[in-house]
Design an enzyme around this catalytic site. Structure first.
Site, PDB file in Angstrom:
ATOM      1  N   TYR A   1     -15.123   7.417  -5.277  1.00 14.58           N
ATOM      2  CA  TYR A   1     -15.286   6.170  -6.028  1.00 14.58           C
ATOM      3  C   TYR A   1     -16.580   5.505  -5.533  1.00 14.58           C
ATOM      4  O   TYR A   1     -16.822   5.424  -4.322  1.00 14.58           O
ATOM      5  CB  TYR A   1     -14.064   5.285  -5.754  1.00 14.58           C
ATOM      6  CG  TYR A   1     -14.110   3.935  -6.393  1.00 14.58           C
ATOM      7  CD1 TYR A   1     -13.903   3.791  -7.759  1.00 14.58           C
ATOM      8  CD2 TYR A   1     -14.349   2.795  -5.642  1.00 14.58           C
ATOM      9  CE1 TYR A   1     -13.952   2.534  -8.352  1.00 14.58           C
ATOM     10  CE2 TYR A   1     -14.388   1.540  -6.224  1.00 14.58           C
ATOM     11  CZ  TYR A   1     -14.188   1.426  -7.583  1.00 14.58           C
ATOM     12  OH  TYR A   1     -14.226   0.190  -8.163  1.00 14.58           O
TER      13      TYR A   1
ATOM     14  N   ASP B   1      -7.119   9.124  -1.291  1.00 17.03           N
ATOM     15  CA  ASP B   1      -7.062   8.064  -2.297  1.00 17.03           C
ATOM     16  C   ASP B   1      -6.385   8.661  -3.531  1.00 17.03           C
ATOM     17  O   ASP B   1      -6.954   9.518  -4.210  1.00 17.03           O
ATOM     18  CB  ASP B   1      -8.492   7.588  -2.600  1.00 17.03           C
ATOM     19  CG  ASP B   1      -8.525   6.418  -3.584  1.00 17.03           C
ATOM     20  OD1 ASP B   1      -7.590   6.300  -4.399  1.00 17.03           O
ATOM     21  OD2 ASP B   1      -9.506   5.646  -3.556  1.00 17.03           O
TER      22      ASP B   1
ATOM     23  N   LYS C   1      -5.000  -0.223 -10.743  1.00 21.41           N
ATOM     24  CA  LYS C   1      -5.051   0.794 -11.793  1.00 21.41           C
ATOM     25  C   LYS C   1      -3.640   1.133 -12.278  1.00 21.41           C
ATOM     26  O   LYS C   1      -2.958   0.270 -12.789  1.00 21.41           O
ATOM     27  CB  LYS C   1      -5.835   2.000 -11.288  1.00 21.41           C
ATOM     28  CG  LYS C   1      -7.121   1.645 -10.504  1.00 21.41           C
ATOM     29  CD  LYS C   1      -8.194   0.971 -11.353  1.00 21.41           C
ATOM     30  CE  LYS C   1      -9.341   0.381 -10.524  1.00 21.41           C
ATOM     31  NZ  LYS C   1      -9.999   1.262  -9.580  1.00 21.41           N
TER      32      LYS C   1
ATOM     33  N   ARG D   1       1.207 -14.400   6.423  1.00 24.05           N
ATOM     34  CA  ARG D   1       0.152 -13.400   6.656  1.00 24.05           C
ATOM     35  C   ARG D   1       0.765 -12.148   7.273  1.00 24.05           C
ATOM     36  O   ARG D   1       0.366 -11.039   6.977  1.00 24.05           O
ATOM     37  CB  ARG D   1      -0.950 -13.975   7.571  1.00 24.05           C
ATOM     38  CG  ARG D   1      -1.922 -12.897   8.082  1.00 24.05           C
ATOM     39  CD  ARG D   1      -3.259 -13.444   8.546  1.00 24.05           C
ATOM     40  NE  ARG D   1      -3.170 -14.608   9.392  1.00 24.05           N
ATOM     41  CZ  ARG D   1      -2.758 -14.616  10.667  1.00 24.05           C
ATOM     42  NH1 ARG D   1      -2.383 -13.488  11.254  1.00 24.05           N
ATOM     43  NH2 ARG D   1      -2.708 -15.734  11.349  1.00 24.05           N
TER      44      ARG D   1
HETATM   45  C1  LIG Z   1     -10.774   1.112  -8.398  1.00 22.38           C
HETATM   46  C2  LIG Z   1     -10.762   2.094  -7.311  1.00 22.38           C
HETATM   47  C3  LIG Z   1     -10.937   1.715  -5.975  1.00 22.38           C
HETATM   48  C4  LIG Z   1     -11.219   0.279  -5.577  1.00 22.38           C
HETATM   49  O1  LIG Z   1     -10.121  -0.520  -5.824  1.00 22.38           O
HETATM   50  P1  LIG Z   1     -10.236  -2.115  -6.144  1.00 22.38           P
HETATM   51  O2  LIG Z   1      -8.825  -2.493  -6.401  1.00 22.38           O
HETATM   52  O3  LIG Z   1     -11.148  -2.267  -7.314  1.00 22.38           O
HETATM   53  O4  LIG Z   1     -10.805  -2.748  -4.912  1.00 22.38           O
HETATM   54  C5  LIG Z   1     -10.864   2.688  -4.996  1.00 22.38           C
HETATM   55  N1  LIG Z   1     -10.645   3.994  -5.314  1.00 22.38           N
HETATM   56  C6  LIG Z   1     -10.492   4.397  -6.586  1.00 22.38           C
HETATM   57  C7  LIG Z   1     -10.272   5.833  -6.868  1.00 22.38           C
HETATM   58  C8  LIG Z   1     -10.540   3.472  -7.621  1.00 22.38           C
HETATM   59  O5  LIG Z   1     -10.393   3.882  -8.888  1.00 22.38           O
END
Ligand SMILES: *Cc1c(COP(=O)(O)O)cnc(C)c1O
Length: 411
Positions: A125, A198, A223, A72
């Site tokens: 998001y 982000d 992604k 962890r």
């Molecule tokens: C998909 C996404 C998230 C969330 O991520 P997960 O891996 O689905 O929890 C956050 N910010 C953006 C811009 C995203 O495209």
């Protein structure tokens, strides 16, 4: 065959040159004694100690020297991935999470307390926006204010002495809006506020927010970083030791929301091809954006690579590429948009983005359906706005598929 002759690098160049991201992405450093060239998967949850007098204080256990205590806290596979993520974003420390959502939530939990003020981009998001409203504002009493961060002056106007955090995404989803990271970081600096970005849509290949003044960067590695739609994960990278210490405590001691070894391996494997994938995603997206822009059934195309994009100049300044996601508004109503999407054969109807395969979705009926029509209106999400995550397939096949969609509208 004629060998490609490379000019010898000057001595100065050899000494100062930071490797290109294509090189950083391929480079894997492991703590393995076997000399693995890829990241080995270490499944062990615990590690044999040298003896009863081993110092177990966390500061004295250094994963970089191959020292591990309990998975962890740190795990050799996850640690290897974290080193790669830090190198890609040009940060000091990186943390791999079980999802992008976990990375965002842990970042905010590390930085704010009840009563603090947070300025956030209104075009976040959808899951992040709901987290900010439901968890941070309604449950934890954080004063979250949403602003149109495409205008750095709007961010400046919202700042107060209680502002601890400014949170943005750029480009955004699904309207592909940009905000000026450098200008927003300058505004935040006047208030000693932390800036979180982000960077999921651009990926570190096309944008490095830390170099533009951000204090921390998060990703949904689900992604582009993983890129193959086969692992959910998240990351947080920072060059601020105080932020790192707070995040580390929350991830490793308080929440335990770290990424598992096998998924760490998959994301590390995906990262090796980040450069070739992003280049191809962008070339395909640019070609489709131009095709759609000229199409009679299309009202507007949102893609920063088009000169008509309101922030095309900012994109050229702060990004090294325009990315692989675009959105466009069909002429017609939601039924037309659904008919168009149902006719596609190569492009798959699905949420998510950033994988090698092309995916399309209809935000008003899918990801942004929970929002009220008024809230969608405010964000510019019309009933016919279609988001396309452009994959790495042959671009003519993709164009032919969109043609199929348009043909369905005429039948
Ligand atoms: C998909 C996404 C998230 C969330 O991520 P997960 O891996 O689905 O929890 C956050 N910010 C953006 C811009 C995203 O495209």
């Amino acid at each position: 065959m004629i060998a490609k002759v490379l000019a010898p690098a000057s001595r100065r160049e050899r000494m100062t040159r930071r490797p290109h991201l294509d090189t950083i992405a391929v480079d894997t450093e492991t703590t393995s004694a076997a000399g693995d060239v890829t990241l080995p998967i270490h499944l062990s949850s615990t590690y044999e100690l040298a003896g009863l007098d081993t110092d177990l204080s966390l500061e004295d256990i250094n994963p970089g020297d191959g020292e591990f205590l309990y998975s962890r806290l740190s795990n050799p596979t996850r640690h290897g991935l974290e080193q790669e993520l830090a190198a890609l974003e040009g940060g000091e420390r990186a943390y791999a999470f079980s999802s992008g959502t976990a990375a965002v939530a842990t970042a905010v939990l590390s930085l704010v307390e009840p009563g603090d003020h947070v300025v956030a981009f209104d075009d976040l998001y959808a899951g992040t926006r709901r987290m900010f409203e439901t968890l941070f504002r309604d449950q934890l009493g954080v004063d979250v204010e949403f602003v149109d961060a495409t205008d750095a002056d709007a961010v400046a106007a919202a700042m107060t002495p209680a502002t601890e955090l400014v949170w943005v995404e750029t480009p955004t989803n699904p309207r592909i809006k940009l905000c000026d990271i450098d200008a927003i970081a300058a505004v935040a600096a006047d208030y000693d506020a932390t800036v979180g970005v982000d960077n999921t849509f651009a990926s570190p290949y096309f944008q490095q927010p830390l170099s533009l003044g951000a204090d921390l960067v998060v990703h949904s590695t689900t992604k582009y970083l993983n890129g193959h739609s086969d692992a959910v994960g998240g990351a947080l990278i920072t060059d601020d030791p105080e932020v790192a210490e707070r995040v580390e405590f929350r991830q490793q001691i308080a929440l335990g929301n770290m990424l598992a070894p096998f998924d760490s391996y998959l994301i590390s494997r995906g990262i090796k091809t980040l450069g070739v994938r992003m280049t191809r995603h962008e070339n395909n997206a640019m070609a489709l954006a131009q095709y759609l822009d000229d199409h009679e059934h299309v009202e507007t195309v949102h893609y920063p690579g088009l000169e008509s994009h309101p922030q095309h100049d900012l994109a050229r300044e702060q990004m090294q590429g325009f990315g692989g996601v675009l959105s466009f508004e069909l002429a017609g109503d939601m039924a037309d948009a659904k008919q168009f999407l149902e006719a596609l054969e190569t492009v798959t109807l699905a949420v998510s983005l950033g994988g090698v395969e092309s995916l399309a979705e209809l935000p008003a009926a899918m990801t942004h359906e929970p929002l009220s029509p008024a809230a969608r209106d405010e964000l510019g999400i019309s009933d016919t706005l279609i988001r396309l995550s452009v994959g790495i397939e042959d671009v003519e096949d993709l164009r032919a598929d969109l043609e199929r969609g348009f043909a369905a509208l005429e039948s």
